[in-house]
Scaffold this motif. Structure first.
Motif, mmCIF file in Angstrom:
data_model
loop_
_atom_site.group_PDB
_atom_site.id
_atom_site.type_symbol
_atom_site.label_atom_id
_atom_site.label_comp_id
_atom_site.label_asym_id
_atom_site.label_seq_id
_atom_site.Cartn_x
_atom_site.Cartn_y
_atom_site.Cartn_z
ATOM 1 N N ILE A 71 0.856 -1.183 0.000
ATOM 2 C CA ILE A 71 0.000 0.000 0.000
ATOM 3 C C ILE A 71 0.893 1.233 0.000
ATOM 4 O O ILE A 71 1.785 1.363 0.842
ATOM 5 C CB ILE A 71 -0.938 0.028 1.221
ATOM 6 C CG1 ILE A 71 -1.910 -1.147 1.159
ATOM 7 C CG2 ILE A 71 -1.687 1.353 1.290
ATOM 8 C CD1 ILE A 71 -2.879 -1.226 2.308
ATOM 9 N N GLU A 72 0.634 2.128 -0.941
ATOM 10 C CA GLU A 72 1.374 3.385 -1.002
ATOM 11 C C GLU A 72 0.548 4.470 -0.330
ATOM 12 O O GLU A 72 -0.659 4.540 -0.499
ATOM 13 C CB GLU A 72 1.656 3.777 -2.448
ATOM 14 C CG GLU A 72 2.629 2.840 -3.136
ATOM 15 C CD GLU A 72 3.018 3.341 -4.506
ATOM 16 O OE1 GLU A 72 3.589 4.432 -4.584
ATOM 17 O OE2 GLU A 72 2.720 2.626 -5.471
ATOM 18 N N THR A 73 1.231 5.300 0.434
ATOM 19 C CA THR A 73 0.551 6.387 1.126
ATOM 20 C C THR A 73 1.190 7.717 0.760
ATOM 21 O O THR A 73 2.378 7.781 0.445
ATOM 22 C CB THR A 73 0.624 6.206 2.654
ATOM 23 O OG1 THR A 73 1.985 6.137 3.059
ATOM 24 C CG2 THR A 73 -0.089 4.943 3.091
ATOM 25 N N LEU A 74 0.391 8.766 0.813
ATOM 26 C CA LEU A 74 0.881 10.112 0.540
ATOM 27 C C LEU A 74 0.320 11.027 1.617
ATOM 28 O O LEU A 74 -0.887 11.219 1.713
ATOM 29 C CB LEU A 74 0.437 10.572 -0.851
ATOM 30 C CG LEU A 74 0.907 11.949 -1.286
ATOM 31 C CD1 LEU A 74 2.437 12.000 -1.314
ATOM 32 C CD2 LEU A 74 0.346 12.274 -2.652
ATOM 33 N N ASN A 75 1.194 11.537 2.458
ATOM 34 C CA ASN A 75 0.812 12.457 3.528
ATOM 35 C C ASN A 75 1.555 13.766 3.318
ATOM 36 O O ASN A 75 2.770 13.806 3.397
ATOM 37 C CB ASN A 75 1.177 11.890 4.909
ATOM 38 C CG ASN A 75 0.435 10.625 5.217
ATOM 39 O OD1 ASN A 75 -0.718 10.503 4.860
ATOM 40 N ND2 ASN A 75 1.098 9.685 5.871
ATOM 41 N N SER A 76 0.811 14.835 3.035
ATOM 42 C CA SER A 76 1.401 16.131 2.719
ATOM 43 C C SER A 76 2.426 15.937 1.608
ATOM 44 O O SER A 76 2.072 15.619 0.506
ATOM 45 C CB SER A 76 2.013 16.767 3.964
ATOM 46 O OG SER A 76 1.024 16.969 4.941
ATOM 47 N N SER A 77 3.703 16.065 1.930
ATOM 48 C CA SER A 77 4.721 15.916 0.908
ATOM 49 C C SER A 77 5.493 14.605 1.049
ATOM 50 O O SER A 77 6.445 14.367 0.324
ATOM 51 C CB SER A 77 5.703 17.088 0.969
ATOM 52 O OG SER A 77 6.329 17.111 2.230
ATOM 53 N N ARG A 78 5.059 13.760 1.978
ATOM 54 C CA ARG A 78 5.748 12.480 2.213
ATOM 55 C C ARG A 78 5.072 11.355 1.468
ATOM 56 O O ARG A 78 3.851 11.252 1.419
ATOM 57 C CB ARG A 78 5.765 12.149 3.696
ATOM 58 C CG ARG A 78 6.691 13.007 4.501
ATOM 59 C CD ARG A 78 6.758 12.625 5.937
ATOM 60 N NE ARG A 78 6.357 11.243 6.188
ATOM 61 C CZ ARG A 78 5.989 10.780 7.344
ATOM 62 N NH1 ARG A 78 5.945 11.571 8.388
ATOM 63 N NH2 ARG A 78 5.646 9.522 7.503
ATOM 64 N N HIS A 79 5.877 10.504 0.904
ATOM 65 C CA HIS A 79 5.385 9.333 0.199
ATOM 66 C C HIS A 79 5.907 8.116 0.937
ATOM 67 O O HIS A 79 7.075 8.023 1.255
ATOM 68 C CB HIS A 79 5.891 9.366 -1.255
ATOM 69 C CG HIS A 79 5.399 8.243 -2.087
ATOM 70 N ND1 HIS A 79 6.195 7.217 -2.488
ATOM 71 C CD2 HIS A 79 4.169 7.964 -2.591
ATOM 72 C CE1 HIS A 79 5.499 6.371 -3.209
ATOM 73 N NE2 HIS A 79 4.265 6.798 -3.278
ATOM 74 N N GLY A 80 5.016 7.149 1.241
ATOM 75 C CA GLY A 80 5.459 5.969 1.970
ATOM 76 C C GLY A 80 4.912 4.709 1.362
ATOM 77 O O GLY A 80 3.955 4.728 0.593
ATOM 78 N N VAL A 81 5.523 3.614 1.733
ATOM 79 C CA VAL A 81 5.090 2.307 1.264
ATOM 80 C C VAL A 81 4.994 1.416 2.488
ATOM 81 O O VAL A 81 5.877 1.345 3.320
ATOM 82 C CB VAL A 81 6.089 1.700 0.252
ATOM 83 C CG1 VAL A 81 5.690 0.286 -0.120
ATOM 84 C CG2 VAL A 81 6.188 2.586 -0.979
ATOM 85 N N SER A 82 3.848 0.725 2.610
ATOM 86 C CA SER A 82 3.654 -0.251 3.676
ATOM 87 C C SER A 82 3.415 -1.600 3.040
ATOM 88 O O SER A 82 2.711 -1.706 2.032
ATOM 89 C CB SER A 82 2.442 0.132 4.527
ATOM 90 O OG SER A 82 2.626 1.380 5.143
#
Length: 84
Positions: A71-82
Protein backbone atom coordinates in the motif's frame (compact mmCIF):
# COMPACT_ATOMS: atom_id res chain seq x y z
CA UNK A 1 -50.15 -51.61 -16.72
CA UNK A 2 -53.33 -52.88 -15.06
CA UNK A 3 -56.67 -51.41 -16.17
CA UNK A 4 -57.61 -48.24 -14.27
CA UNK A 5 -54.04 -47.45 -13.10
CA UNK A 6 -52.48 -44.22 -14.25
CA UNK A 7 -48.86 -43.27 -13.74
CA UNK A 8 -47.68 -39.68 -13.93
CA UNK A 9 -43.93 -39.08 -14.05
CA UNK A 10 -42.35 -35.68 -13.66
CA UNK A 11 -38.70 -34.81 -14.13
CA UNK A 12 -37.70 -32.70 -11.10
CA UNK A 13 -34.02 -32.44 -12.02
CA UNK A 14 -34.19 -28.84 -13.24
CA UNK A 15 -36.11 -27.65 -10.19
CA UNK A 16 -33.69 -29.31 -7.81
CA UNK A 17 -30.71 -27.94 -9.72
CA UNK A 18 -32.10 -24.41 -9.54
CA UNK A 19 -32.86 -24.79 -5.82
CA UNK A 20 -29.32 -26.00 -5.18
CA UNK A 21 -27.90 -23.04 -7.13
CA UNK A 22 -30.06 -20.59 -5.17
CA UNK A 23 -29.00 -22.15 -1.86
CA UNK A 24 -25.33 -21.92 -2.87
CA UNK A 25 -25.71 -18.28 -3.94
CA UNK A 26 -27.38 -17.45 -0.62
CA UNK A 27 -24.61 -19.21 1.31
CA UNK A 28 -21.92 -17.31 -0.60
CA UNK A 29 -23.76 -14.02 -0.10
CA UNK A 30 -23.99 -14.64 3.64
CA UNK A 31 -20.28 -15.50 3.86
CA UNK A 32 -19.38 -12.34 1.94
CA UNK A 33 -21.55 -10.20 4.22
CA UNK A 34 -19.86 -11.69 7.28
CA UNK A 35 -16.37 -11.07 5.83
CA UNK A 36 -17.24 -7.47 4.93
CA UNK A 37 -18.65 -6.86 8.41
CA UNK A 38 -15.53 -8.34 10.03
CA UNK A 39 -13.31 -6.19 7.78
CA UNK A 40 -15.30 -3.05 8.64
CA UNK A 41 -15.09 -3.76 12.38
CA UNK A 42 -11.36 -4.41 12.20
CA UNK A 43 -10.74 -1.25 10.14
CA UNK A 44 -12.74 0.77 12.67
CA UNK A 45 -10.24 -0.32 15.32
CA UNK A 46 -7.15 0.41 13.19
CA UNK A 47 -5.19 3.43 14.38
CA UNK A 48 -2.07 3.59 12.25
CA UNK A 49 -1.35 3.03 8.59
CA UNK A 50 0.40 -0.21 9.52
CA UNK A 51 -2.74 -1.29 11.41
CA UNK A 52 -4.77 -0.75 8.23
CA UNK A 53 -2.24 -2.70 6.16
CA UNK A 54 -2.35 -5.61 8.61
CA UNK A 55 -6.17 -5.63 8.72
CA UNK A 56 -6.45 -5.57 4.94
CA UNK A 57 -3.81 -8.30 4.65
CA UNK A 58 -5.63 -10.48 7.17
CA UNK A 59 -9.12 -10.04 5.70
CA UNK A 60 -8.64 -9.39 1.98
CA UNK A 61 -5.67 -11.48 0.88
CA UNK A 62 -6.94 -15.00 1.81
CA UNK A 63 -10.05 -15.04 -0.43
CA UNK A 64 -7.82 -14.19 -3.40
CA UNK A 65 -5.03 -16.57 -2.47
CA UNK A 66 -2.62 -13.61 -2.40
CA UNK A 67 0.61 -13.85 -0.45
CA UNK A 68 1.49 -10.18 -0.02
CA UNK A 69 0.20 -6.64 -0.02
CA UNK A 70 1.74 -3.28 -0.85
CA UNK A 71 0.00 0.00 0.00
CA UNK A 72 1.37 3.38 -1.00
CA UNK A 73 0.55 6.39 1.13
CA UNK A 74 0.88 10.11 0.54
CA UNK A 75 0.81 12.46 3.53
CA UNK A 76 1.40 16.13 2.72
CA UNK A 77 4.72 15.92 0.91
CA UNK A 78 5.75 12.48 2.21
CA UNK A 79 5.38 9.33 0.20
CA UNK A 80 5.46 5.97 1.97
CA UNK A 81 5.09 2.31 1.26
CA UNK A 82 3.65 -0.25 3.68
CA UNK A 83 3.83 -3.97 3.07
CA UNK A 84 2.49 -7.09 4.63
Amino acid sequence: MPDGLTACLTDVTEGRTQAARRAEAERIGTEQAVRISELGNALAEAVTTQDVVEVVAEHVLPPFGASGLLIETLNSSRHGVSTS
